[in-house]
Design an enzyme around this catalytic site. Structure first.
Site, PDB file in Angstrom:
ATOM      1  N   HIS A  75       0.845  -1.197   0.000  1.00 25.87           N
ATOM      2  CA  HIS A  75       0.000   0.000   0.000  1.00 25.87           C
ATOM      3  C   HIS A  75       0.881   1.247   0.000  1.00 25.87           C
ATOM      4  O   HIS A  75       2.066   1.184   0.305  1.00 25.87           O
ATOM      5  CB  HIS A  75      -0.811   0.097   1.296  1.00 25.87           C
ATOM      6  CG  HIS A  75      -1.685  -1.044   1.612  1.00 25.87           C
ATOM      7  ND1 HIS A  75      -3.031  -1.024   1.374  1.00 25.87           N
ATOM      8  CD2 HIS A  75      -1.432  -2.245   2.188  1.00 25.87           C
ATOM      9  CE1 HIS A  75      -3.579  -2.154   1.797  1.00 25.87           C
ATOM     10  NE2 HIS A  75      -2.630  -2.918   2.302  1.00 25.87           N
ATOM     11  N   GLU A 125       2.431  -0.620   4.512  1.00 22.10           N
ATOM     12  CA  GLU A 125       2.104   0.727   4.029  1.00 22.10           C
ATOM     13  C   GLU A 125       3.389   1.507   3.788  1.00 22.10           C
ATOM     14  O   GLU A 125       4.293   1.496   4.631  1.00 22.10           O
ATOM     15  CB  GLU A 125       1.290   1.505   5.071  1.00 22.10           C
ATOM     16  CG  GLU A 125      -0.175   1.133   5.158  1.00 22.10           C
ATOM     17  CD  GLU A 125      -1.045   1.883   4.157  1.00 22.10           C
ATOM     18  OE1 GLU A 125      -0.493   2.634   3.308  1.00 22.10           O
ATOM     19  OE2 GLU A 125      -2.274   1.714   4.222  1.00 22.10           O
ATOM     20  N   HIS A 155      -2.496  -3.034  -3.425  1.00 19.08           N
ATOM     21  CA  HIS A 155      -3.875  -2.857  -2.974  1.00 19.08           C
ATOM     22  C   HIS A 155      -4.784  -2.641  -4.185  1.00 19.08           C
ATOM     23  O   HIS A 155      -5.905  -3.137  -4.242  1.00 19.08           O
ATOM     24  CB  HIS A 155      -3.947  -1.676  -1.997  1.00 19.08           C
ATOM     25  CG  HIS A 155      -5.171  -1.675  -1.138  1.00 19.08           C
ATOM     26  ND1 HIS A 155      -5.487  -0.624  -0.319  1.00 19.08           N
ATOM     27  CD2 HIS A 155      -6.151  -2.599  -0.970  1.00 19.08           C
ATOM     28  CE1 HIS A 155      -6.635  -0.905   0.315  1.00 19.08           C
ATOM     29  NE2 HIS A 155      -7.056  -2.090  -0.071  1.00 19.08           N
ATOM     30  N   ASP A 203      -3.463   2.550  -4.794  1.00 21.83           N
ATOM     31  CA  ASP A 203      -2.126   2.417  -4.212  1.00 21.83           C
ATOM     32  C   ASP A 203      -1.523   1.028  -4.416  1.00 21.83           C
ATOM     33  O   ASP A 203      -2.278   0.071  -4.560  1.00 21.83           O
ATOM     34  CB  ASP A 203      -2.159   2.771  -2.715  1.00 21.83           C
ATOM     35  CG  ASP A 203      -3.096   1.893  -1.899  1.00 21.83           C
ATOM     36  OD1 ASP A 203      -4.269   1.768  -2.279  1.00 21.83           O
ATOM     37  OD2 ASP A 203      -2.642   1.308  -0.903  1.00 21.83           O
TER      38      ASP A 203
END
Ligand SMILES: [Zn+2]
Length: 243
Positions: A27, A89, A129, A139
């Site tokens: 992500h 992330e 993602h 993303d």
């Protein structure tokens, strides 16, 4: 081991019985790490890791638990990938539209390789993602260097010479062979381009607009690019997941 800053969030639960980790979901969010942690806290969401632009790695949830990062999602027969995945992330103020920092990528590669090796995650299950939620998510964006990462053992790339080995020409069938949910073909096609042909994806300087406008609803993969899709489908079809 990568040095990790631990800052655990309470937003996780148990992986359901029998759900083994077999995917790595990547992500990005348009915040620095400390801000992102606050945003996750407000929204009662999480991911296992955050990697800041300077390469610092933060851990928010134990890998043994189900973090809440992917939401409604499908890939290669899996539904709701949180239960099957580790989520990372990346901090990216442009939402993945401007080049990622080298230090950040170095940390990502190191951490991803550890996770992939530990869980024996197949290359075809290292996903964006946007790959697993193509109608909802952009993303980690068009600047994410998938090809370079595949060369480092993180994910899968194509060899254009394989295109002629695929007799199939139907875009939906080819996308499904890679792993996409093709119930919205425009969204799946655009997500495929985000990952493999980013030059076909428009840059949107307004990050807030991008978040709510992930794909053009009339998008069709231009015919000259079909060989890339075929070469990908060949590669993803051959590299079967081990389980
Ligand atoms: Zn995401």
């Amino acid at each position: 081991m990568t040095k990790v800053i631990q800052n655990f969030l309470p937003f996780y639960d148990e992986r359901p019985n029998g759900a083994k980790v077999r995917a790595l979901v990547l992500h990005c969010s348009a915040h620095a790490a400390t801000d992102m942690i606050e945003v996750l806290r407000e929204r009662e969401l999480s991911s296992h890791y955050i990697i800041d632009t300077d390469g610092a790695v933060w851990q928010l949830v134990s890998e043994t638990k189900r973090a809440w990062h992917a939401g409604e999602s499908r890939w290669r027969g899996m539904h709701m990938l949180n239960q099957y995945s580790v989520g990372i992330e990346l901090c990216s103020l442009s939402l993945g539209q401007e080049t990622y920092a080298p230090a950040q990528l170095r940390s990502l590669i190191k951490l991803s390789r550890q996770i992939i090796r530990h869980y024996q995650i197949p290359a075809v299950n290292v996903v964006a993602h946007s790959d697993i939620a193509p109608t909802r998510k952009p993303d980690p964006g068009i600047a994410f260097p998938w090809r370079m990462l595949a060369q480092k053992g993180v994910g899968c790339w194509y060899d254009i010479a394989d295109a002629e080995k695929m007799a199939e020409n139907d875009v939906a069938i080819l996308l499904a062979q890679i792993g996409y949910d093709v119930s919205d073909l425009a969204a799946a096609s655009y997500a495929f381009c985000r990952h493999f042909i980013p030059s076909l994806v428009a840059i949107d300087k307004d990050v807030n607009h991008l978040v709510d406008n992930v794909y053009p609803s009339d998008f069709v993969l231009p015919q000259p690019y079909l060989p890339i899709l075929k070469a990908c489908a060949y590669r993803y079809g051959r590299l079967k997941p081990r389980r």
